[in-house]
Scaffold this motif. Structure first.
Motif, PDB file in Angstrom:
ATOM      1  N   MET A   1      16.790  50.313 -10.239  1.00 41.47           N
ATOM      2  CA  MET A   1      17.394  49.355 -11.155  1.00 41.47           C
ATOM      3  C   MET A   1      16.388  48.267 -11.507  1.00 41.47           C
ATOM      4  N   ASP A   2      16.262  47.936 -12.810  1.00 42.70           N
ATOM      5  CA  ASP A   2      15.368  46.878 -13.256  1.00 42.70           C
ATOM      6  C   ASP A   2      16.134  45.569 -13.327  1.00 42.70           C
ATOM      7  N   LEU A   3      15.646  44.558 -12.587  1.00 39.46           N
ATOM      8  CA  LEU A   3      16.293  43.261 -12.601  1.00 39.46           C
ATOM      9  C   LEU A   3      15.891  42.481 -13.846  1.00 39.46           C
ATOM     10  N   ASP A   4      16.852  41.816 -14.426  1.00 39.76           N
ATOM     11  CA  ASP A   4      16.618  40.931 -15.559  1.00 39.76           C
ATOM     12  C   ASP A   4      16.066  39.614 -15.016  1.00 39.76           C
ATOM     13  N   LEU A   5      14.824  39.271 -15.372  1.00 38.16           N
ATOM     14  CA  LEU A   5      14.211  38.057 -14.847  1.00 38.16           C
ATOM     15  C   LEU A   5      14.982  36.806 -15.262  1.00 38.16           C
ATOM     16  N   ARG A   6      15.579  36.828 -16.438  1.00 36.05           N
ATOM     17  CA  ARG A   6      16.353  35.667 -16.868  1.00 36.05           C
ATOM     18  C   ARG A   6      17.548  35.442 -15.954  1.00 36.05           C
ATOM     19  N   LYS A   7      18.269  36.512 -15.653  1.00 35.16           N
ATOM     20  CA  LYS A   7      19.411  36.389 -14.734  1.00 35.16           C
ATOM     21  C   LYS A   7      18.942  35.951 -13.351  1.00 35.16           C
ATOM     22  N   LEU A   8      17.783  36.457 -12.946  1.00 35.13           N
ATOM     23  CA  LEU A   8      17.245  36.080 -11.635  1.00 35.13           C
ATOM     24  C   LEU A   8      16.920  34.580 -11.598  1.00 35.13           C
ATOM     25  N   ARG A   9      16.375  34.051 -12.682  1.00 31.75           N
ATOM     26  CA  ARG A   9      16.110  32.611 -12.751  1.00 31.75           C
ATOM     27  C   ARG A   9      17.408  31.812 -12.704  1.00 31.75           C
ATOM     28  N   TYR A  10      18.404  32.292 -13.402  1.00 30.87           N
ATOM     29  CA  TYR A  10      19.697  31.610 -13.392  1.00 30.87           C
ATOM     30  C   TYR A  10      20.270  31.578 -11.972  1.00 30.87           C
ATOM     31  N   PHE A  11      20.216  32.725 -11.313  1.00 30.18           N
ATOM     32  CA  PHE A  11      20.732  32.787  -9.946  1.00 30.18           C
ATOM     33  C   PHE A  11      19.955  31.858  -9.020  1.00 30.18           C
ATOM     34  N   ALA A  12      18.618  31.845  -9.138  1.00 30.01           N
ATOM     35  CA  ALA A  12      17.792  30.998  -8.271  1.00 30.01           C
ATOM     36  C   ALA A  12      18.141  29.526  -8.467  1.00 30.01           C
ATOM     37  N   ALA A  13      18.433  29.127  -9.702  1.00 25.52           N
ATOM     38  CA  ALA A  13      18.799  27.733  -9.960  1.00 25.52           C
ATOM     39  C   ALA A  13      20.123  27.388  -9.292  1.00 25.52           C
ATOM     40  N   VAL A  14      21.102  28.270  -9.388  1.00 20.68           N
ATOM     41  CA  VAL A  14      22.394  28.025  -8.735  1.00 20.68           C
ATOM     42  C   VAL A  14      22.213  27.995  -7.222  1.00 20.68           C
ATOM     43  N   ALA A  15      21.416  28.910  -6.692  1.00 21.62           N
ATOM     44  CA  ALA A  15      21.175  28.950  -5.249  1.00 21.62           C
ATOM     45  C   ALA A  15      20.482  27.683  -4.771  1.00 21.62           C
ATOM     46  N   THR A  30      24.995  26.136 -21.094  1.00 22.29           N
ATOM     47  CA  THR A  30      26.326  25.668 -20.711  1.00 22.29           C
ATOM     48  C   THR A  30      26.763  26.341 -19.415  1.00 22.29           C
ATOM     49  N   GLN A  31      27.670  25.691 -18.721  1.00 23.93           N
ATOM     50  CA  GLN A  31      28.143  26.241 -17.454  1.00 23.93           C
ATOM     51  C   GLN A  31      28.857  27.579 -17.614  1.00 23.93           C
ATOM     52  N   PRO A  32      29.706  27.759 -18.640  1.00 22.04           N
ATOM     53  CA  PRO A  32      30.353  29.078 -18.804  1.00 22.04           C
ATOM     54  C   PRO A  32      29.338  30.207 -19.015  1.00 22.04           C
ATOM     55  N   VAL A  33      28.279  29.926 -19.787  1.00 24.09           N
ATOM     56  CA  VAL A  33      27.250  30.951 -19.995  1.00 24.09           C
ATOM     57  C   VAL A  33      26.572  31.299 -18.675  1.00 24.09           C
ATOM     58  N   LEU A  34      26.267  30.277 -17.889  1.00 28.87           N
ATOM     59  CA  LEU A  34      25.628  30.514 -16.596  1.00 28.87           C
ATOM     60  C   LEU A  34      26.534  31.331 -15.682  1.00 28.87           C
ATOM     61  N   SER A  35      27.811  31.000 -15.637  1.00 32.06           N
ATOM     62  CA  SER A  35      28.757  31.734 -14.788  1.00 32.06           C
ATOM     63  C   SER A  35      28.830  33.202 -15.195  1.00 32.06           C
ATOM     64  N   ARG A  36      28.837  33.461 -16.503  1.00 29.92           N
ATOM     65  CA  ARG A  36      28.904  34.854 -16.963  1.00 29.92           C
ATOM     66  C   ARG A  36      27.644  35.614 -16.573  1.00 29.92           C
ATOM     67  N   GLN A  37      26.490  34.969 -16.657  1.00 31.70           N
ATOM     68  CA  GLN A  37      25.240  35.629 -16.301  1.00 31.70           C
ATOM     69  C   GLN A  37      25.190  35.968 -14.803  1.00 31.70           C
ATOM     70  N   ILE A  38      25.689  35.071 -13.980  1.00 31.45           N
ATOM     71  CA  ILE A  38      25.692  35.332 -12.533  1.00 31.45           C
ATOM     72  C   ILE A  38      26.650  36.467 -12.208  1.00 31.45           C
ATOM     73  N   ARG A  39      27.805  36.470 -12.827  1.00 31.08           N
ATOM     74  CA  ARG A  39      28.759  37.566 -12.573  1.00 31.08           C
ATOM     75  C   ARG A  39      28.193  38.894 -13.060  1.00 31.08           C
ATOM     76  N   ALA A  40      27.465  38.865 -14.159  1.00 27.15           N
ATOM     77  CA  ALA A  40      26.845  40.094 -14.653  1.00 27.15           C
ATOM     78  C   ALA A  40      25.793  40.596 -13.668  1.00 27.15           C
ATOM     79  N   LEU A  41      25.043  39.666 -13.079  1.00 25.33           N
ATOM     80  CA  LEU A  41      24.050  40.056 -12.079  1.00 25.33           C
ATOM     81  C   LEU A  41      24.728  40.669 -10.858  1.00 25.33           C
ATOM     82  N   GLU A  42      25.821  40.075 -10.408  1.00 21.50           N
ATOM     83  CA  GLU A  42      26.551  40.618  -9.263  1.00 21.50           C
ATOM     84  C   GLU A  42      27.078  42.019  -9.573  1.00 21.50           C
TER      85      GLU A  42
END
Length: 269
Positions: A1-15, A30-42
């Motif tokens: 599986m290829d990780l999306d670096l953008r989603k990885l950056r988003y996750f690292a910021a939340v972490a 925006t916070q809703p956009v960030l939440s959707r990206q993290i859920r997509a990564l999960e």
């Protein structure tokens, strides 16, 4: 599986912030956009990375592992992009990794006086990945403490420093002038096998809160000195060796010059 670096950056910021709002502000989304990206990564990874409540965000065990991996991956990508830009702009750069508490500034000043046209940067080397910045390209040379994986590295020993026991000032042992290892036999020690901390600040906060005692290099204890902590020499603790390190396959004149200067300068400090 290829990780999306953008989603990885988003996750690292939340972490890092443990908060979606503050992470979204840092990322300028925006916070809703960030939440959707993290859920997509999960969903892509098919695992839960964060435990969300109305008041806090905590990392799951899987999330902690990904966060550690993500920081190295993102740092390596950023370093690669910087090197590309340096080549495009004709910039020479030397990046030095250093273990916490070790002072390399005098060597860098001496190097800069001989090579004023070379830009120098610093990269902290965390205790659980001491040699990683040299292997993933973030740094060309390291001023590190042993032990670390020495395979494929050229090592120049510089010196030794003692370990000290760091504890709350209210601890009964803090009244002593010095300790032996036997004095710590019944104490709860904060070390790698029992509790892995993500930063020295976290480790010292745990110590000050009464969670245990830690053996740390003297230079680290001095660099993170605080009034609610005491550090005492442990007379029979093994000394820690410090050294300059470069990948064995690197032979650039710039690196050789830095090693020559740093070897003399750091052995004098």
């Amino acid at each position: 599986m290829d990780l999306d670096l953008r989603k990885l950056r988003y996750f690292a910021a939340v972490a890092e912030y443990r908060h979606f709002g503050r992470a979204a502000e840092r990322l300028y989304i925006t916070q809703p956009v960030l939440s959707r990206q993290i859920r997509a990564l999960e969903q892509e990874l098919d695992c839960t990375l964060l435990e969300r409540t109305t008041r806090s965000v905590e990392l799951t065990a899987t999330g902690k592992q990904l966060y550690e991996e993500a920081r190295g991956i993102l740092a390596a990508v950023d370093a690669a992009v910087r090197r590309v830009h340096d080549v495009d702009r004709g910039v020479q750069r030397l990046v030095v990794a250093f273990s916490p508490g070790l002072r390399v500034s005098e060597a860098i000043r001496a190097f800069a006086s001989r090579h004023p046209d070379v830009e120098t940067d610093l990269v902290p080397s965390r205790w659980w990945e001491r040699d990683a910045p040299l292997r993933d390209g973030r740094a060309q040379v390291g001023y590190l403490r042993r032990p670390f994986d020495e395979s494929g590295l050229h090592i120049i020993p510089i010196g030794h420093e003692p370990k000290v026991a760091c504890m709350p000032v209210a601890h009964p042992l803090a009244l002593r002038d010095q300790l032996a290892s036997a004095d710590l036999a019944d104490e709860r020690m904060l070390d790698i096998p029992t509790r892995r901390t993500s930063s020295l600040e976290e480790k010292f906060e745990l110590i000050a809160s009464g969670h245990g005692i830690a053996l740390v290099p003297l230079s680290v204890a001095r660099s993170y000195s605080r009034p609610d902590l005491a550090h005492l020499p442990v007379t029979d603790a093994p000394l820690i060796e410090t050294c300059l390190v470069i990948p064995a396959d690197r032979h650039e004149r710039l690196l050789r010059d830095f090693l020559e200067i740093a070897t003399v300068t750091l052995r004098q400090t």
